[in-house]
Motif scaffolding. Structure first.
Motif, PDB file in Angstrom:
ATOM      1  N   VAL A   8      -0.447  10.548   5.641  1.00 54.39           N
ATOM      2  CA  VAL A   8       0.237  10.117   4.091  1.00 54.39           C
ATOM      3  C   VAL A   8      -0.223   8.808   4.041  1.00 54.39           C
ATOM      4  N   ILE A   9      -0.967   9.214   2.656  1.00 56.95           N
ATOM      5  CA  ILE A   9      -1.561   8.684   1.901  1.00 56.95           C
ATOM      6  C   ILE A   9      -1.191   7.618   0.427  1.00 56.95           C
ATOM      7  N   VAL A  10      -1.098   6.339   0.812  1.00 60.49           N
ATOM      8  CA  VAL A  10      -0.290   5.883  -0.277  1.00 60.49           C
ATOM      9  C   VAL A  10      -1.298   4.971  -1.269  1.00 60.49           C
ATOM     10  N   THR A  11      -1.356   5.684  -2.487  1.00 61.43           N
ATOM     11  CA  THR A  11      -2.312   4.985  -3.241  1.00 61.43           C
ATOM     12  C   THR A  11      -2.352   4.686  -4.467  1.00 61.43           C
ATOM     13  N   SER A  12      -2.647   3.489  -5.554  1.00 58.24           N
ATOM     14  CA  SER A  12      -2.259   2.836  -6.952  1.00 58.24           C
ATOM     15  C   SER A  12      -2.982   3.140  -7.636  1.00 58.24           C
ATOM     16  N   ASP A 351      -7.940   6.557 -16.024  1.00 61.73           N
ATOM     17  CA  ASP A 351     -10.044   7.542 -14.727  1.00 61.73           C
ATOM     18  C   ASP A 351      -9.688   6.717 -13.315  1.00 61.73           C
ATOM     19  N   ALA A 352      -9.047   5.808 -13.441  1.00 65.38           N
ATOM     20  CA  ALA A 352      -8.862   5.318 -11.855  1.00 65.38           C
ATOM     21  C   ALA A 352      -8.206   6.501 -10.910  1.00 65.38           C
ATOM     22  N   THR A 353      -7.413   7.429 -11.203  1.00 63.39           N
ATOM     23  CA  THR A 353      -6.831   8.214 -11.353  1.00 63.39           C
ATOM     24  C   THR A 353      -7.407   9.181 -10.620  1.00 63.39           C
ATOM     25  N   ASN A 354      -8.193   9.395 -12.181  1.00 67.48           N
ATOM     26  CA  ASN A 354      -9.266  11.117 -11.875  1.00 67.48           C
ATOM     27  C   ASN A 354     -10.510  10.763 -10.945  1.00 67.48           C
ATOM     28  N   GLU A 355     -10.590   9.521 -10.501  1.00 65.82           N
ATOM     29  CA  GLU A 355     -11.674   8.428  -9.220  1.00 65.82           C
ATOM     30  C   GLU A 355     -11.162   8.865  -8.502  1.00 65.82           C
ATOM     31  N   GLU A 382     -10.867   9.703  -0.182  1.00 62.42           N
ATOM     32  CA  GLU A 382     -10.235   8.489   0.377  1.00 62.42           C
ATOM     33  C   GLU A 382     -11.077   7.111   0.849  1.00 62.42           C
ATOM     34  N   ASP A 383     -12.117   7.170  -0.132  1.00 68.11           N
ATOM     35  CA  ASP A 383     -12.711   5.648  -0.631  1.00 68.11           C
ATOM     36  C   ASP A 383     -12.154   5.196  -1.240  1.00 68.11           C
ATOM     37  N   ALA A 384     -12.107   6.472  -2.671  1.00 70.77           N
ATOM     38  CA  ALA A 384     -11.335   5.819  -3.720  1.00 70.77           C
ATOM     39  C   ALA A 384      -9.957   5.218  -3.904  1.00 70.77           C
ATOM     40  N   ALA A 385      -9.212   6.036  -3.072  1.00 76.20           N
ATOM     41  CA  ALA A 385      -7.685   5.615  -2.599  1.00 76.20           C
ATOM     42  C   ALA A 385      -7.837   4.347  -1.747  1.00 76.20           C
ATOM     43  N   ALA A 386      -8.545   4.050  -0.923  1.00 73.96           N
ATOM     44  CA  ALA A 386      -7.910   2.473  -0.324  1.00 73.96           C
ATOM     45  C   ALA A 386      -8.863   1.049  -1.216  1.00 73.96           C
ATOM     46  N   LYS A 387      -8.824   1.511  -2.397  1.00 74.94           N
ATOM     47  CA  LYS A 387      -9.445   0.683  -3.235  1.00 74.94           C
ATOM     48  C   LYS A 387      -8.231   0.269  -4.363  1.00 74.94           C
ATOM     49  N   PHE A 388      -7.285   1.124  -3.809  1.00 75.82           N
ATOM     50  CA  PHE A 388      -5.839   0.980  -4.553  1.00 75.82           C
ATOM     51  C   PHE A 388      -4.692   0.880  -4.375  1.00 75.82           C
ATOM     52  N   PRO A 389      -4.066  -0.627  -3.156  1.00 75.20           N
ATOM     53  CA  PRO A 389      -2.906  -0.489  -2.829  1.00 75.20           C
ATOM     54  C   PRO A 389      -1.657  -0.053  -3.314  1.00 75.20           C
ATOM     55  N   TYR A 390      -0.657   0.343  -2.767  1.00 74.75           N
ATOM     56  CA  TYR A 390       0.088   0.091  -3.086  1.00 74.75           C
ATOM     57  C   TYR A 390       0.838  -1.222  -3.921  1.00 74.75           C
TER      58      TYR A 390
END
Length: 408
Positions: A8-12, A351-355, A382-390
């Protein structure tokens, strides 16, 4: 094709998203959307703590069996958290199956029933000039159907009304405020009922009779108030009036239906076919508004829409930015395959979501298409997702002038 890993990946990026990643023993990866706006961590925990252990070693091809297992084996059925978690699993399994078949998902659902999907955009304004500018911007972007929302004199803040370009707050793509507490808005039903018909009169006068117009009441009216509004809006030929009254009491829509011919769209807060049983059987609505993400996934939504088709009721799947690109792609594949497609809500992500979410679906000349890549056509970086914590975020809520909490 057995499941060997589930994460489960939570990203914001522009807002909070919950994504399920399933990996199989032959190296395929499937993605599912489990986002529940304002209650995201509840779904993340449900998946991580209770569902993921049940998935390891299961045959990923057995989609229907897995759906029934997750729905029935827990004993506690339905509800937005449970159904969003089941949806995440279901969509990820369909993504895997379509990738294994080397086909875009809609081909496994029976193939395309149309060439593209008419989408509507969200225009709004604090006054008539801003509203007209917003409608023109959406027409310039290619939209050919427009949802119209506006501020109301006497009400300080109304959900769905955005500041004009260049003045948006940091949470522009998320009506949920990133804060420890939800934002309080005010409400005055009589002021709203006086104002909205005048707005649509002005819009029709400016943009003519051909442009399909929609309006979201957002559950704020009683049945008799909704009936009055529907009747008052009849001269302006709406495509639909959405969520005109809280519909947990399905019989409430009988009163609305008796008094107006304005088409009715209901259900973005619903999560199972049972929420619609009377509404569909007794033909009290015209469009089903549920999201694939919140209603048990593609498996459940297909059955719900096939049931609706028996009564000439069409789809209007929920699709704002609280549906991740994974959930949006799932909706588009289903839209393309079913016969009773009506319209698709579409708000562009930032743009961040599309990244974070790499997408192949397209929007051109007012029509969406899911694309031709095997599977859903969306992959999470996943690398991009990790830049945006919940980050905690809450939707607003309403109070009347006397302080009473009101439907929102």
């Amino acid at each position: 094709m057995n499941i060997t890993a589930a994460e489960v990946i939570v990203t914001s990026p522009d807002r909070n998203f919950v994504t399920l990643k399933l990996t199989t023993d032959d190296g395929l990866v499937g993605w599912g959307d489990g986002t529940l706006n304002g209650r995201e961590l509840s779904v993340a925990s449900y998946l991580t703590d209770h569902v993921v252990p049940l998935l390891l070693g299961r045959d990923a091809h057995r989609i229907e069996d897995t759906w029934q297992f997750l729905y029935r084996s827990a004993y506690w059925r339905r509800g937005p958290v449970t159904m969003a978690a089941i949806a995440a699993v279901d969509v990820a399994l369909w993504d895997l199956k379509a990738k294994a078949a080397g086909m875009p998902l809609y081909q496994l659902l029976g193939g395309a029933s149309r060439n593209g999907l008419m989408a509507y955009g969200h225009a709004s304004g604090r006054d008539e000039a801003e509203l007209f500018d917003s409608i023109r911007r959406h027409l310039d972007q290619g939209f050919r159907s427009i949802r119209v929302q506006t501020s109301v004199p006497g009400i300080d803040a109304v959900y769905g009304v955005r500041a004009p370009a260049g003045e948006e707050p940091e949470h522009h793509y998320e009506p949920a405020l990133r804060a420890a507490q939800p934002m309080e808005e005010d409400w005055d039903t009589r002021a709203y009922l006086r104002h909205i018909p005048r707005v649509f009169e002005a819009v029709r006068s400016e943009f003519g009779p051909e442009l399909p117009l929609l309006h979201d009441v957002h559950h704020r009216l009683t049945p008799i108030q909704a009936a009055r509004l529907g009747k008052d809006l009849e001269p302006y030929d709406l495509f639909w009036m959405e969520d005109c009254t809280p519909a947990e009491n399905q019989d409430a829509l009988r009163l609305v239906r008796q008094h107006t011919t304005t088409p009715l769209a209901i259900g973005e807060v619903f999560n199972t076919v049972w929420d619609y049983q009377t509404l569909i059987k007794d033909q009290l609505i015209d469009y089903v508004r549920s999201a694939v993400t919140h209603t048990g996934g593609i498996t459940a939504m297909r059955k719900l829409l096939d049931y609706a088709a028996q009564y000439q009721i069409k789809s209007g799947i929920h699709g704002p930015t609280d549906i991740s690109p994974v959930g949006m792609a799932a909706a588009l594949h289903l839209d393309l395959a079913i016969h009773n497609f009506g319209i698709q809500e579409y708000m562009q992500h930032g743009d961040a979501t599309n990244e974070v979410f790499r997408q192949t679906f397209s929007f051109e000349n007012g029509y969406l298409h899911p694309g031709h890549q095997p599977g859903l056509g969306v992959e999470l970086d996943e690398d991009a997702a990790a830049k945006f914590p919940y980050r905690p975020a809450y939707l607003p809520y309403n109070r009347l002038k006397d302080g009473t909490v009101h439907d929102w």
